[in-house]
Structure formats: C-alpha cells, structure tokens
Design a protein around this motif. Structure first.
Motif, PDB file in Angstrom:
ATOM      1  N   GLY A  46       0.791  -1.221   0.000  1.00  0.00           N
ATOM      2  CA  GLY A  46       0.000   0.000   0.000  1.00  0.00           C
ATOM      3  C   GLY A  46       0.827   1.276   0.000  1.00  0.00           C
ATOM      4  N   ALA A  47       2.141   1.150   0.196  1.00  0.00           N
ATOM      5  CA  ALA A  47       3.013   2.326   0.159  1.00  0.00           C
ATOM      6  C   ALA A  47       3.167   2.806  -1.281  1.00  0.00           C
ATOM      7  CB  ALA A  47       4.373   2.000   0.764  1.00  0.00           C
ATOM      8  N   THR A  48       3.637   4.041  -1.440  1.00  0.00           N
ATOM      9  CA  THR A  48       3.818   4.622  -2.770  1.00  0.00           C
ATOM     10  C   THR A  48       5.287   4.952  -3.003  1.00  0.00           C
ATOM     11  OG1 THR A  48       1.599   5.589  -2.711  1.00  0.00           O
ATOM     12  CG2 THR A  48       3.128   6.474  -4.324  1.00  0.00           C
ATOM     13  N   ARG A  49       5.766   4.627  -4.169  1.00  0.00           N
ATOM     14  CA  ARG A  49       7.152   4.913  -4.555  1.00  0.00           C
ATOM     15  C   ARG A  49       7.123   5.911  -5.703  1.00  0.00           C
ATOM     16  NH1 ARG A  49      10.888   3.085  -8.412  1.00  0.00           N
ATOM     17  NH2 ARG A  49      13.042   2.906  -7.658  1.00  0.00           N
ATOM     18  N   GLU A  50       7.788   7.043  -5.523  1.00  0.00           N
ATOM     19  CA  GLU A  50       7.844   8.072  -6.561  1.00  0.00           C
ATOM     20  C   GLU A  50       9.219   8.066  -7.224  1.00  0.00           C
ATOM     21  OE1 GLU A  50       5.199   9.750  -7.309  1.00  0.00           O
ATOM     22  OE2 GLU A  50       3.932   9.277  -5.574  1.00  0.00           O
ATOM     23  N   SER A  51       9.254   8.280  -8.516  1.00  0.00           N
ATOM     24  CA  SER A  51      10.541   8.349  -9.226  1.00  0.00           C
ATOM     25  C   SER A  51      10.441   9.330 -10.385  1.00  0.00           C
ATOM     26  CB  SER A  51      10.968   6.970  -9.733  1.00  0.00           C
ATOM     27  OG  SER A  51       9.994   6.432 -10.600  1.00  0.00           O
ATOM     28  N   ARG A  52      11.586   9.831 -10.794  1.00  0.00           N
ATOM     29  CA  ARG A  52      11.648  10.830 -11.862  1.00  0.00           C
ATOM     30  C   ARG A  52      12.886  10.555 -12.699  1.00  0.00           C
ATOM     31  NH1 ARG A  52       9.940  16.520 -12.178  1.00  0.00           N
ATOM     32  NH2 ARG A  52      11.397  17.749 -13.418  1.00  0.00           N
ATOM     33  N   ILE A  53      12.721  10.556 -14.016  1.00  0.00           N
ATOM     34  CA  ILE A  53      13.830  10.325 -14.937  1.00  0.00           C
ATOM     35  C   ILE A  53      13.924  11.516 -15.872  1.00  0.00           C
ATOM     36  CG2 ILE A  53      14.817   8.774 -16.660  1.00  0.00           C
ATOM     37  CD1 ILE A  53      13.090   6.536 -15.505  1.00  0.00           C
ATOM     38  N   ASN A  54      15.105  12.138 -15.939  1.00  0.00           N
ATOM     39  CA  ASN A  54      15.305  13.344 -16.741  1.00  0.00           C
ATOM     40  C   ASN A  54      16.158  13.066 -17.973  1.00  0.00           C
ATOM     41  OD1 ASN A  54      14.024  14.993 -14.685  1.00  0.00           O
ATOM     42  ND2 ASN A  54      15.927  14.826 -13.523  1.00  0.00           N
ATOM     43  N   TYR A  55      15.827  13.758 -19.064  1.00  0.00           N
ATOM     44  CA  TYR A  55      16.642  13.724 -20.279  1.00  0.00           C
ATOM     45  C   TYR A  55      16.792  15.155 -20.793  1.00  0.00           C
ATOM     46  CZ  TYR A  55      15.797   8.665 -20.531  1.00  0.00           C
ATOM     47  OH  TYR A  55      15.733   7.322 -20.270  1.00  0.00           O
ATOM     48  N   ASN A  56      18.009  15.488 -21.225  1.00  0.00           N
ATOM     49  CA  ASN A  56      18.298  16.812 -21.770  1.00  0.00           C
ATOM     50  C   ASN A  56      19.069  16.631 -23.070  1.00  0.00           C
ATOM     51  OD1 ASN A  56      17.494  18.598 -19.293  1.00  0.00           O
ATOM     52  ND2 ASN A  56      18.803  16.994 -18.439  1.00  0.00           N
ATOM     53  N   LEU A  57      18.531  17.189 -24.166  1.00  0.00           N
ATOM     54  CA  LEU A  57      19.105  16.972 -25.486  1.00  0.00           C
ATOM     55  C   LEU A  57      19.534  18.284 -26.136  1.00  0.00           C
ATOM     56  CD1 LEU A  57      16.419  14.493 -26.936  1.00  0.00           C
ATOM     57  CD2 LEU A  57      18.553  13.902 -25.753  1.00  0.00           C
ATOM     58  N   ASP A  58      20.642  18.230 -26.872  1.00  0.00           N
ATOM     59  CA  ASP A  58      21.109  19.357 -27.665  1.00  0.00           C
ATOM     60  C   ASP A  58      20.517  19.225 -29.063  1.00  0.00           C
ATOM     61  OD1 ASP A  58      22.489  21.148 -29.287  1.00  0.00           O
ATOM     62  OD2 ASP A  58      24.367  20.923 -28.198  1.00  0.00           O
ATOM     63  N   ILE A  59      19.530  20.053 -29.384  1.00  0.00           N
ATOM     64  CA  ILE A  59      18.837  19.969 -30.675  1.00  0.00           C
ATOM     65  C   ILE A  59      19.795  20.256 -31.832  1.00  0.00           C
ATOM     66  CG2 ILE A  59      16.989  20.931 -32.094  1.00  0.00           C
ATOM     67  CD1 ILE A  59      15.967  19.290 -29.797  1.00  0.00           C
ATOM     68  N   LEU A  60      20.718  21.200 -31.645  1.00  0.00           N
ATOM     69  CA  LEU A  60      21.623  21.593 -32.722  1.00  0.00           C
ATOM     70  C   LEU A  60      22.633  20.500 -33.054  1.00  0.00           C
ATOM     71  CD1 LEU A  60      22.349  25.323 -31.775  1.00  0.00           C
ATOM     72  CD2 LEU A  60      20.780  24.443 -33.503  1.00  0.00           C
ATOM     73  N   LEU A  61      23.068  19.750 -32.049  1.00  0.00           N
ATOM     74  CA  LEU A  61      24.064  18.698 -32.259  1.00  0.00           C
ATOM     75  C   LEU A  61      23.391  17.336 -32.357  1.00  0.00           C
ATOM     76  CD1 LEU A  61      26.974  19.820 -29.884  1.00  0.00           C
ATOM     77  CD2 LEU A  61      26.798  20.083 -32.364  1.00  0.00           C
ATOM     78  N   SER A  62      22.572  17.167 -33.374  1.00  0.00           N
ATOM     79  CA  SER A  62      21.922  15.889 -33.671  1.00  0.00           C
ATOM     80  C   SER A  62      21.177  15.320 -32.480  1.00  0.00           C
ATOM     81  CB  SER A  62      22.969  14.876 -34.172  1.00  0.00           C
ATOM     82  OG  SER A  62      23.583  15.352 -35.349  1.00  0.00           O
ATOM     83  N   SER A  63      20.635  16.198 -31.629  1.00  0.00           N
ATOM     84  CA  SER A  63      19.855  15.785 -30.459  1.00  0.00           C
ATOM     85  C   SER A  63      20.644  14.871 -29.522  1.00  0.00           C
ATOM     86  CB  SER A  63      18.550  15.103 -30.901  1.00  0.00           C
ATOM     87  OG  SER A  63      17.746  15.999 -31.637  1.00  0.00           O
ATOM     88  N   ASN A  64      21.922  15.181 -29.374  1.00  0.00           N
ATOM     89  CA  ASN A  64      22.775  14.399 -28.474  1.00  0.00           C
ATOM     90  C   ASN A  64      22.457  14.710 -27.020  1.00  0.00           C
ATOM     91  OD1 ASN A  64      24.182  13.198 -30.593  1.00  0.00           O
ATOM     92  ND2 ASN A  64      25.738  14.812 -30.649  1.00  0.00           N
ATOM     93  N   ASP A  65      22.742  13.736 -26.137  1.00  0.00           N
ATOM     94  CA  ASP A  65      22.563  13.949 -24.708  1.00  0.00           C
ATOM     95  C   ASP A  65      23.507  15.048 -24.217  1.00  0.00           C
ATOM     96  OD1 ASP A  65      20.632  11.980 -24.404  1.00  0.00           O
ATOM     97  OD2 ASP A  65      22.124  10.400 -24.100  1.00  0.00           O
ATOM     98  N   ILE A  66      23.013  15.845 -23.286  1.00  0.00           N
ATOM     99  CA  ILE A  66      23.823  16.899 -22.670  1.00  0.00           C
ATOM    100  C   ILE A  66      24.224  16.440 -21.280  1.00  0.00           C
ATOM    101  CG2 ILE A  66      23.874  19.303 -21.911  1.00  0.00           C
ATOM    102  CD1 ILE A  66      21.507  19.782 -23.855  1.00  0.00           C
ATOM    103  N   THR A  67      25.495  16.561 -20.962  1.00  0.00           N
ATOM    104  CA  THR A  67      25.947  16.243 -19.607  1.00  0.00           C
ATOM    105  C   THR A  67      25.996  17.517 -18.777  1.00  0.00           C
ATOM    106  OG1 THR A  67      28.303  16.535 -20.122  1.00  0.00           O
ATOM    107  CG2 THR A  67      27.348  14.340 -20.480  1.00  0.00           C
ATOM    108  N   LEU A  68      25.795  17.370 -17.478  1.00  0.00           N
ATOM    109  CA  LEU A  68      25.809  18.524 -16.590  1.00  0.00           C
ATOM    110  C   LEU A  68      27.184  19.187 -16.574  1.00  0.00           C
ATOM    111  CD1 LEU A  68      24.251  20.231 -14.563  1.00  0.00           C
ATOM    112  CD2 LEU A  68      24.895  18.594 -12.780  1.00  0.00           C
ATOM    113  N   ASP A  69      28.235  18.379 -16.612  1.00  0.00           N
ATOM    114  CA  ASP A  69      29.600  18.921 -16.610  1.00  0.00           C
ATOM    115  C   ASP A  69      29.866  19.778 -17.842  1.00  0.00           C
ATOM    116  OD1 ASP A  69      30.267  17.796 -14.206  1.00  0.00           O
ATOM    117  OD2 ASP A  69      31.177  16.003 -15.074  1.00  0.00           O
TER     118      ASP A  69
END
Length: 295
Positions: free
Chosen positions: A181-204
């Motif tokens: 009966g407990a609830t588990r919440e989760s979130r998954i993020n994606y960030n893409l560079d549209i100009l560079l062929s929609s490549n993944d962006i790293t935080l660094d």
C-alpha cells in the motif's frame, strides 16, 4: 481636382497594400506551441496524456517564476504528442499481478524541417522508459495475488520542461503503488542538444562546478533552517546523484533530489532551483549558448 482624387486613391491603395503585408507577415512569423491536456481531475491515479506543451512544469514549481519563457527563444514548429501504453502482468491463473499505464512522446514536423535525429533520440528515450517500467513490473512476477495487500500499479507521464531551437528537456514522473500500500515516486530526466543531432547533454558540459554550486546553496538553506534535517554526508550524496537529478527549465536549472536521497524520507524531496539571472557565472560557454544566457 482630378489630380487630388488620383492622389487620394493612390494613398488608399498603398494603405491597403501595407495592411495586407502586415497581416501576412504576422501569419508567417506566428508560432503556436502545442497545448497540453490537463490531468483527469476525477481520477487522480491516471497520469495526464499530454505533455506536448513546451513550458509545462512539474507540480510545486520551485524558484521565482520558473515557467517564464526566456527572451529571444524560438520554439521549433514541431508537434510533440504522447503515445499511451497500458500493460497488465498476470500469473498463470490469470490473476493480475501488476498494472502499468504511462506515456512517451513522438514528434512530427509542421514545416517540413528534418526531424530525423530528434525522432531517433526520442525513440531511444522511449525504449529506455519501456525497459524501466517493464523491469519494475517484473519484480512482482515472483509474487502471487494473495501476497498483495493491494494490487501493484505503475502510472507515469512526461512533462516537457524546456523546448527551443537549441535544447529539449523532458522528465518522466512515475508513481508506483507497492503491494503493502506504500507509494514509490521516481523521476527520470533527459536533456538533449537539438543543434548537435539531439545528443545527450551532460551537466559537466554546461556547468563549471555544479556540485559545489548546489552544495553551497544547500548549506545556506540549512543554516537558515529551510532544510532543518539533512544527512551528515549530504555533500557526497549530492556528488553521487546530481547527474540524474537535473533538468533545464524555461527560466533556469532545477535540481530535484528524491525523498531519502539527501534527507530522511519524511523530509520529502530536496529541490534547488537556480534562476537564469544567477546562472551566468556558473555556466560554461557552451552552457550559455544552449540556455540563451548572455554574460
């Protein structure tokens, strides 16, 4: 008198032509983002089948006006719409072990522009989301319906945090009802560079030292009692989880650490929002271009 009449007609004709030019120009330059469908208020357990609106925000937006559209930002004339997936996991007797319902996006171009790279990027994201949900559902395969206090359910939806000609940021939010009966919440993020062929962006790549910046903000909030209870080693926990905790919002960068990550579960999630006006000194040159932030 005849010359005066000719002059008046000429002026009226020019005025009509000018009006037509203005109207046509406004039609050509007008870009209307796709609107979203709000969540079903009669069924709070049902995720919204929407999230094609460029500036949708998660609930309880942090910071000052994080939903404001930044200046001089252009939204591509593409439509992002959801595909809804419903699955039911049953045992050999046909008893339901887990039900799942979630959505992922697909894109179409309204102006004939090439969206191949973006389509491929969204397809990869969709596959990862499917694998995540299926893996969570399979955890209940070894159980039986009699073992469950309540029937396990997984519901999810996505929200587009920021969408411009440079960057696309999307988050998938899941709520899972566990057998007890407990609830588990989760979130998954994606960030893409549209100009560079929609490549993944790293935080660094976009921030010079995100860990130090976030830890400094948390320390300030802790000293002012905004975060009264934090784990003693929260700084190291920030470092180990920050790469999956960030998303680019329309007016800054959001760091959302799930409940139990930096503080006890009872404290809830820890949110740090850095507004665009405070980001300039923290961003790399690449980050400034992506987020459309001047010096």
């Amino acid at each position: 008198m005849k010359k005066l009449a000719v002059a008046v007609k000429t002026i009226l004709a020019l005025a009509i032509i000018a009006s037509l030019v203005i109207v046509l120009a406004s039609d050509i330059l007008n870009i209307s983002p796709v609107t979203s469908t709000p969540p079903n208020s009669e069924d709070p357990g049902t995720p919204p089948d929407n999230n094609d609106k460029p500036n949708d925000k998660p609930n309880n937006n942090p910071g000052d006006n994080p939903g404001d559209v930044p200046p001089d930002e252009i939204i591509p004339d593409w439509s992002i719409k959801p595909t809804v997936v419903k699955n039911t996991l049953t045992d050999k007797k046909g008893n339901i072990l887990c039900e799942s319902r979630y959505s992922y996006p697909y894109v179409t171009s309204n102006d004939g522009s090439d969206v191949t790279a973006f389509v491929e990027a969204l397809s990869k994201i969709s596959s990862e989301i499917k694998e995540y949900v299926n893996a969570r559902a399979q955890l209940y395969k070894l159980g039986t319906n009699d073992d469950f206090k309540v029937q396990p359910q997984i519901t999810g939806y996505y929200t587009v945090n920021r969408f411009s000609s440079e960057i696309f940021s999307i988050s998938f939010i899941f709520s899972e009802i566990l057998p007890d009966g407990a609830t588990r919440e989760s979130r998954i993020n994606y960030n893409l560079d549209i100009l560079l062929s929609s490549n993944d962006i790293t935080l660094d790549a976009i921030m010079n030292d995100a860990v130090s910046a976030v830890n400094s903000i948390i320390a300030d909030k802790k000293s002012s009692s905004e975060f009264p209870v934090l784990y003693d080693n929260y700084e190291k926990r920030v470092e180990s989880t920050i790469d999956t905790a960030w998303s680019v919002e329309s007016n800054g960068i959001l760091f959302l650490f799930p409940s139990g990550t930096l503080a006890p579960v009872s404290s809830g999630p820890i949110e740090i929002f850095i507004k665009n006006s405070e980001l300039s000194s923290l961003l790399s040159e690449y980050g400034k271009i992506l987020l459309n932030i001047a010096e």
